[in-house]
Design an enzyme around this catalytic site. Structure first.
Site, short mmCIF file in Angstrom:
data_model
loop_
_atom_site.label_atom_id
_atom_site.label_comp_id
_atom_site.label_asym_id
_atom_site.label_seq_id
_atom_site.Cartn_x
_atom_site.Cartn_y
_atom_site.Cartn_z
N GLU A 112 0.83 -1.22 0.00
CA GLU A 112 0.00 0.00 0.00
C GLU A 112 0.86 1.26 0.00
OE1 GLU A 112 -3.12 -0.02 2.97
OE2 GLU A 112 -3.42 2.14 2.74
N LYS A 121 -6.88 -0.68 11.91
CA LYS A 121 -6.31 -1.14 10.64
C LYS A 121 -5.13 -0.24 10.28
CE LYS A 121 -5.87 -1.36 5.97
NZ LYS A 121 -5.09 -0.46 5.10
N ASP A 140 4.97 -14.40 11.89
CA ASP A 140 3.61 -14.84 11.57
C ASP A 140 2.64 -13.67 11.82
OD1 ASP A 140 1.06 -15.94 11.60
OD2 ASP A 140 1.74 -17.84 12.45
N HIS A 165 -2.32 10.38 0.11
CA HIS A 165 -2.45 8.98 -0.28
C HIS A 165 -2.62 8.84 -1.79
CE1 HIS A 165 -3.47 4.81 0.71
NE2 HIS A 165 -4.27 4.88 -0.34
P1 NDP Z 1 10.49 -23.17 15.63
O1 NDP Z 1 9.72 -24.43 15.65
O2 NDP Z 1 11.37 -22.92 14.47
O3 NDP Z 1 11.27 -23.08 16.99
C1 NDP Z 1 12.26 -22.12 17.23
C2 NDP Z 1 13.58 -22.82 17.40
O4 NDP Z 1 14.63 -21.87 17.40
C3 NDP Z 1 13.66 -23.50 18.75
O5 NDP Z 1 13.17 -24.78 18.66
C4 NDP Z 1 15.14 -23.49 19.05
O6 NDP Z 1 15.67 -24.75 18.64
C5 NDP Z 1 15.73 -22.43 18.13
N1 NDP Z 1 16.38 -21.32 18.87
C6 NDP Z 1 17.64 -20.88 18.63
N2 NDP Z 1 17.94 -19.84 19.41
C7 NDP Z 1 16.85 -19.60 20.18
C8 NDP Z 1 16.54 -18.62 21.18
N3 NDP Z 1 17.41 -17.67 21.55
N4 NDP Z 1 15.31 -18.63 21.73
C9 NDP Z 1 14.39 -19.54 21.37
N5 NDP Z 1 14.63 -20.50 20.44
C10 NDP Z 1 15.85 -20.54 19.83
O7 NDP Z 1 9.50 -21.90 15.70
P2 NDP Z 1 8.44 -21.49 16.77
O8 NDP Z 1 8.23 -22.51 17.82
O9 NDP Z 1 8.79 -20.12 17.20
O10 NDP Z 1 7.09 -21.47 15.92
C11 NDP Z 1 6.84 -20.43 15.02
C12 NDP Z 1 6.20 -21.00 13.78
O11 NDP Z 1 5.02 -21.72 14.14
C13 NDP Z 1 5.75 -19.91 12.85
O12 NDP Z 1 6.17 -20.28 11.55
C14 NDP Z 1 4.23 -19.97 12.93
O13 NDP Z 1 3.65 -19.55 11.72
C15 NDP Z 1 3.97 -21.40 13.22
N6 NDP Z 1 2.72 -21.80 13.86
C16 NDP Z 1 1.82 -20.87 14.36
C17 NDP Z 1 0.66 -21.29 14.96
C18 NDP Z 1 -0.24 -20.25 15.56
O14 NDP Z 1 0.14 -19.10 15.66
N7 NDP Z 1 -1.44 -20.59 16.01
C19 NDP Z 1 0.32 -22.72 15.07
C20 NDP Z 1 1.36 -23.59 14.57
C21 NDP Z 1 2.49 -23.14 13.98
P3 NDP Z 1 16.67 -25.59 19.56
O15 NDP Z 1 16.20 -25.41 20.96
O16 NDP Z 1 16.58 -26.97 19.07
O17 NDP Z 1 17.99 -24.94 19.33
#
Ligand code: NDP
Length: 428
Positions: free
Chosen positions: A81, A268, A284, A382
């Protein structure tokens, strides 16, 4: 020095802007490549979602002039936009003259929900869960030990009974909330893994049946707040004193605060600033949108996300507080090359810092819209910016786009039909 104040940036060619950024941000060769080529390859896209046939691009612009808690931020904004990026940058310039935005974020506690139905004795079931609270928290953490190692993980648990008086076995249920610190991740997958792991134990403890085990996007324990204080002299614009603008903004806010029909449009406009960064950083935006709008109804009626008032010195004060379930890791963030680049431009150290930038931009965007609405009206700025899209839609390309856009503005007829007439007259 890294600054977000880059006068004349909007007048530069895209190439010159990239060169300037390369100098200011010490871009790697990879970063340069991402900016100049197709960022997301079809091959990577095919690994991200199902049934891929291509990719869909959005313009990526930079919100400039943002000074937040004394730090300079160049804000990547992916949005289609016109006028959003210009308006955010314009307000950020005004706010920086009065010291910039102040922002803060609460601890990052997200909520995982477990739904239990059919408990023979719902109060006994609740008591059984609460008695085993510490063990359940430990079990949740055992399902994701790396989060605990980072200083996060499950930290608390609560139990609610819904529709207690209902005679229906469908509507009466126990809902367990597991509170989880997801550190720098948005956390959906982390939370879902944790709550799913608890389901068998919960069924044993409650003698009920577990159905849903999923995060809540109503992240009201993961909040970010932004504030700005603007002396009226910084608000004056053509034909309007600063005091007049301030009064208009407060009246506009009161309208949104009292009327859902206005509040939806007002909000919005706030999301116009928020979504583009959420998208650019690979987060997300549906989750952020859902949480933000629900939070706007937390007092029982859907109202304004922002608050505007005058302080005792006559300054205009704006505040915005929203749930902000965003991450700097996880999901698409480390997969989409443009998201990686956006994070490197923003240079935030934590998800909390990112959340603070996002709400500051939302607050700026809101003031940009309100200021325009209470002065010239929204269309003047706009439509002038929109005129280029209208010219392209009418078939203009290359230099003809700006020529026709200018003519549309001069003739005050920013319509595709008129633009087509002009394109035809140039092509013939
Ligand atoms: P991930 O599953 O990718 O998990 C994040 C990973 O990052 C962790 O597992 C961890 O892996 C790693 N990590 C590395 N550094 C850090 C840090 N400093 N802090 C935290 N984690 C770290 O993503 P999310 O769990 O965040 O999930 C987000 C996704 O889920 C988005 O794509 C979203 O669209 C989707 N989603 C959304 C839903 C909703 O909103 N209702 C439902 C289902 C999915 P490790 O510990 O192994 O190193």
């Amino acid at each position: 020095m890294k600054t977000s104040r880059i006068p004349g940036f909007y007048k530069m060619t895209v190439e010159a802007r990239r060169e300037l950024l390369e100098e200011m941000h010490s871009f790697s060769n990879d970063d340069k490549e991402i900016l100049s080529k197709e960022a997301l390859s079809t091959e990577t896209a095919d690994k991200m979602i199902e049934n891929v046939i291509g990719t869909f691009s959005l313009p990526l612009g930079l919100g400039l002039n943002f000074l937040i808690n004394g730090k300079e931020y160049v804000v990547p904004m992916a949005v289609e936009e016109p006028s959003i990026v210009a308006s955010a940058s314009y307000i950020a310039k005004i706010v920086r003259e009065s010291g910039g935005f102040t922002a803060e974020a609460t601890e990052r506690v997200m909520i995982g929900q477990i739904q239990v139905v059919g408990c023979p004795d719902i109060h006994a079931a609740k008591a059984a869960i609460l008695k085993e609270k510490e063990a359940l928290i430990e079990d949740a953490n055992a399902a994701y030990p790396s989060m605990v190692a980072r200083g996060g993980g499950a930290v608390d648990l609560e139990v609610r009974i819904l529709n207690e008086e209902s005679g229906s076995t469908y509507s009466q249920m126990l809902v367990i909330h597991v509170y989880i610190d997801t550190r720098d991740a948005m956390g959906a997958n982390i939370i879902n893994t944790m709550v799913e792991s608890l389901a068998p134990t919960v069924e044993e403890l409650t003698n009920g049946k577990v159905y849903l085990r999923i995060l809540s996007n109503y992240a009201d324990k993961c909040l970010a707040r932004a504030r700005c204080v603007i002396p009226p002299e910084l608000l004056k614009s053509d034909g309007f004193s600063g005091e007049e603008v301030r009064e208009g903004v407060i009246h506009a806010y009161e309208f949104a605060a009292s009327d859902p029909y206005r509040a939806v449009t007002h909000n919005k406009g706030i999301m116009n600033g928020i979504d583009p960064i959420v998208i650019a950083t690979g987060n997300d935006w549906r989750a952020v949108e859902a949480g933000a709008h629900a939070y706007a109804a937390k007092d029982g009626q859907y109202g304004s996300m922002t608050t505007w008032f005058a302080d005792e010195d006559g300054n205009l004060v704006g505040e915005l507080e929203l749930p902000m379930s965003v991450g700097t890791v996880g999901g698409a963030i480390r997969v989409h090359p443009m998201a990686k680049l956006s994070h490197s431009l923003l240079d935030v150290e934590s998800a909390q810092e990112l959340a603070q930038v996002i709400v500051s931009v939302g607050l700026a965007q809101n003031l940009g819209a309100l200021k325009a609405l209470v002065t010239d009206g929204i269309q003047k700025g706009h439509m002038a910016l929109h005129s280029r899209s209208v010219a392209i839609a009418a078939g203009a390309s290359g230099e003809l786009i700006d020529i026709i856009a200018k003519q549309l503005v001069e003739e005050k007829q920013i319509r595709v039909g008129k633009a087509k007439e002009l394109v035809d007259s140039y092509i013939k």
